[in-house]
Design an enzyme around this catalytic site. Structure first.
Site, short mmCIF file in Angstrom:
data_model
loop_
_atom_site.label_atom_id
_atom_site.label_comp_id
_atom_site.label_asym_id
_atom_site.label_seq_id
_atom_site.Cartn_x
_atom_site.Cartn_y
_atom_site.Cartn_z
N MET A 1 -44.08 56.08 0.79
CA MET A 1 -43.12 57.15 1.00
C MET A 1 -43.24 57.73 2.40
SD MET A 1 -44.86 60.20 -1.17
CE MET A 1 -46.44 60.87 -0.71
N LYS A 19 -48.89 61.98 8.97
CA LYS A 19 -47.95 61.34 8.05
C LYS A 19 -46.54 61.81 8.38
CE LYS A 19 -51.06 60.52 4.19
NZ LYS A 19 -51.25 60.58 2.74
N ASP A 113 -49.74 63.38 -8.95
CA ASP A 113 -49.74 61.96 -8.61
C ASP A 113 -51.18 61.46 -8.42
OD1 ASP A 113 -48.70 59.46 -8.11
OD2 ASP A 113 -48.25 59.84 -6.01
#
Length: 639
Positions: A1, A19, A113
């Protein structure tokens, strides 16, 4: 992602991870707001088992997340390369994962997650969990990625797969799947499509891990309770799981699933259906059984609906339930909160207590689920109730110097701080006692603190001992802790010998340990004594030996050389005379200094010598005799 980069922080001169996560262009502003809200809170997380988030930012295209660098494998890679992992090592890793999750939960952050790919192991094999808050931030803006349920379906909880409300127990479910994989080296549910795996999480029981590896029953029980289908049948908090892991060796009773417990407690009876007149009921009338096509159709329909809804709207479209908006309980009294729960068909769940300076005691600080959340009727609402202002746990200040800690004490906000002084052997300013005992809980604004502080040793009166015997004064003063020194001894006609002529200081109050100087009398000044020391001074040179004449007649030759013989005889007489030695006398007495020669002479034979000495009373005199530069006699003569 996301795209992940190793980068250099040029300001702090360190390596970081950056990120870049794509912004949802369909709702750019809302996407950014949600991402900032969910992820910025993770900057506050500080725990050895959580990857530190250093900064959050965004551009037109990306959400930016800056974190610390962790050099090491993911837990997924570690399991792949090291299976089977020793039980002790697996338990150590599991506890570190739980400790990281617990810290986030205490801050109100749920990961959603948890999976081995998001768990890193550093060079010391310490766990570092990453991506807290990201799953929630992204799931609110885009539920699917290429038609897959958001998150990792292999570790997804049943309530996530159904699109229902999630809480801490969602992470506990995912942890149970991770623990299964950590111990067995494989996943409990696998399928050809993500939807098929999600369905298994919803409906299929957990496989028996003992088919893949011998595992203590206590660990099997933990996996089964973590992965119960109904969140309310799981562990409520990570602390409960950590406690269970600590006791797993003592738990050998097989775990019974909640569904099986319900079945055991359910009494099944045949349904009574009234038959219409003239129409026989059931098989007695030859009625055929209803075909099971409806159920088969339903089983085909579920995957289709899951694909269309991407897992997020299945529950609301297929299993509609009555919901209610979570009321706002903040700062409500417990009685009022219970009334509001009843009015909204909600159930009071677990009640925990916390100190809060801004919320009155026995009033609500927060709830889970949070205010405004759409929840099902009948949901258990966990409440955090205020204990009021947190009391101060009293420190132990005894032994400290008051001047050193006075600022700290005053900053505590006591209504009053009283100081009482007393004499003590401790250094002045030392805190001897405190009115509030260490470890006692107290609200400083409502309390008075009294400290007893040392003034040091109590002063002692020193009297004037002038004219008194020195021994008496010395004995009394040393018994009081003073040092007594004799600074001088003087002759004094008015003060007897051994008595004190003067003292300093001679009166007043002084601290023990002080020094008192005394001048002591030697009595009347003494006379002197004349002393004669008689000594024998040896002759140290060797005397020449003189030859004796013989009575024999001299030979003719000898007669002829008679003249020569006469001259030799004269020479031998001179040789036979003694050689003189030099003597020096040195005297040290009242009238002489030993550095100066008092008398000197030569001598060729031993002799007696009288040395006159003048010696003062109580003193000494000395002398020495030096012969030819060498000290031969030396003596000290007392009075």
């Amino acid at each position: 992602m996301s795209s992940v980069y190793l980068a250099s922080d040029i300001i702090l001169d360190r390596e970081v991870v950056v990120k870049l996560i794509k912004v949802d262009h369909h709702d750019r502003d809302k996407s950014k707001a949600r991402f900032q809200r969910e992820v910025e809170s993770t900057i506050q997380l500080s725990h050895p088992n959580i990857v530190s988030v250093l900064d959050v930012d965004e551009s037109d295209e990306y959400h930016l997340l800056v974190t610390e660098v962790v050099r090491g494998p993911t837990l997924k890679e570690y399991i792949r390369d090291n299976h089977p992992i020793p039980l002790d090592e697996a338990v150590r890793i599991a506890v570190m994962v739980l400790q990281g999750i617990r810290h986030a939960h205490q801050a109100g952050i749920i990961h959603r997650d948890i999976k081995p790919q998001n768990i890193l192991l550093d060079e010391q094999h310490r766990v570092k969990i990453t991506d807290f808050g990201i799953a929630k931030a992204l799931s609110e803006t885009r539920m699917t990625e290429t038609n897959q349920v958001m998150g990792s379906v292999q570790y997804i909880s049943p309530e996530q797969a159904k699109g229902r409300q999630t809480d801490e127990r969602t992470d506990i479910y995912s942890f149970g799947i991770v623990l299964f994989e950590l111990l067995s080296g494989r996943l409990p549910f696998e399928g050809e499509t993500p939807v098929s795996v999600a369905l298994k999480h919803i409906s299929e029981p957990m496989p028996d891990i003992l088919e893949y590896r011998e595992v203590p029953q206590g660990l099997v029980n933990i996996i089964l309770k973590c992965t119960e289908k109904d969140p309310y049948d799981r562990y409520r908090h990570t602390d409960d799981v950590i406690r269970a892991i600590g006791e797993y060796r003592d738990n050998d009773t097989p775990y019974t699933l909640a569904a099986e417990k319900d079945d055991e407690n359910t009494l099944v009876t045949a349904a009574v259906q009234p038959a219409e007149a003239g129409i026989p009921s059931g098989e007695e009338a030859g009625q055929e059984k209803k075909p099971k096509g409806g159920r088969m159709f339903l089983l085909w329909l579920i995957p289709l609906l899951l694909l269309l809804s991407a897992g997020g709207v299945l529950a609301s479209a297929f299993w509609p339930e009555r919901t209610v908006a979570m009321p706002d309980f903040e700062d409500s009294a417990m009685e009022e909160a219970e009334r509001i729960l009843d009015e909204n068909n909600l159930v009071k769940g677990e009640v925990t207590e916390e100190y809060d300076d801004s919320i009155e005691a026995e009033h609500i600080i927060s709830t889970s689920p949070s205010s405004g959340t759409e929840i099902e009727e009948g949901t258990a609402v966990d409440l955090v109730m205020s204990l009021g202002e947190e009391p101060y746990v009293m420190e132990d200040f005894t032994g400290e110097n008051y001047d050193d800690v006075s600022n700290d004490i005053n900053s505590l906000g006591f209504s009053a701080v009283n100081i009482e002084e007393q004499y003590d052997e401790s250094d002045p300013g030392t805190i001897l006692s405190q009115s509030i005992e260490p470890e006692d809980e107290v609200h400083p604004g409502e309390a008075t603190l009294t400290l007893t502080v040392s003034q040091g040793l109590e002063p002692v009166e020193v009297v004037d001992y002038t004219g008194e015997p020195y021994e008496t004064a010395h004995e009394q003063l040393t018994s009081q802790g003073f040092n007594v020194e004799t600074s001088n001894e003087l002759y004094n006609e008015d003060v007897p010998e051994g008595h004190i002529i003067s003292q300093s200081p001679n009166y007043g109050d002084f601290l023990p340990g002080s020094t008192i100087q005394m001048v002591v009398s030697r009595g009347q000044e003494p006379g002197e004594k004349q002393y004669v020391q008689s000594i024998t001074i040896p002759y140290l040179k060797e005397k020449a030996s003189s030859g004796e004449e013989t009575e024999e007649e001299p030979s003719e030759e000898e007669s002829s050389e008679s003249g020569k013989g006469d001259s030799e005889e004269d020479s031998s007489e001179e040789d036979s005379k003694p050689e003189p030695q030099t003597v020096e006398i040195f005297i040290e007495d009242k009238d002489n200094d030993i550095s100066t020669v008092a008398d000197s002479f030569e001598m060729t034979e031993e002799r007696e010598y009288n040395i006159d000495l003048t010696i003062e009373e109580g003193g000494t005199a000395s002398y020495k005799v030096v012969i030819d530069g060498e000290t031969e006699i030396e003596e000290e003569i007392p009075y």
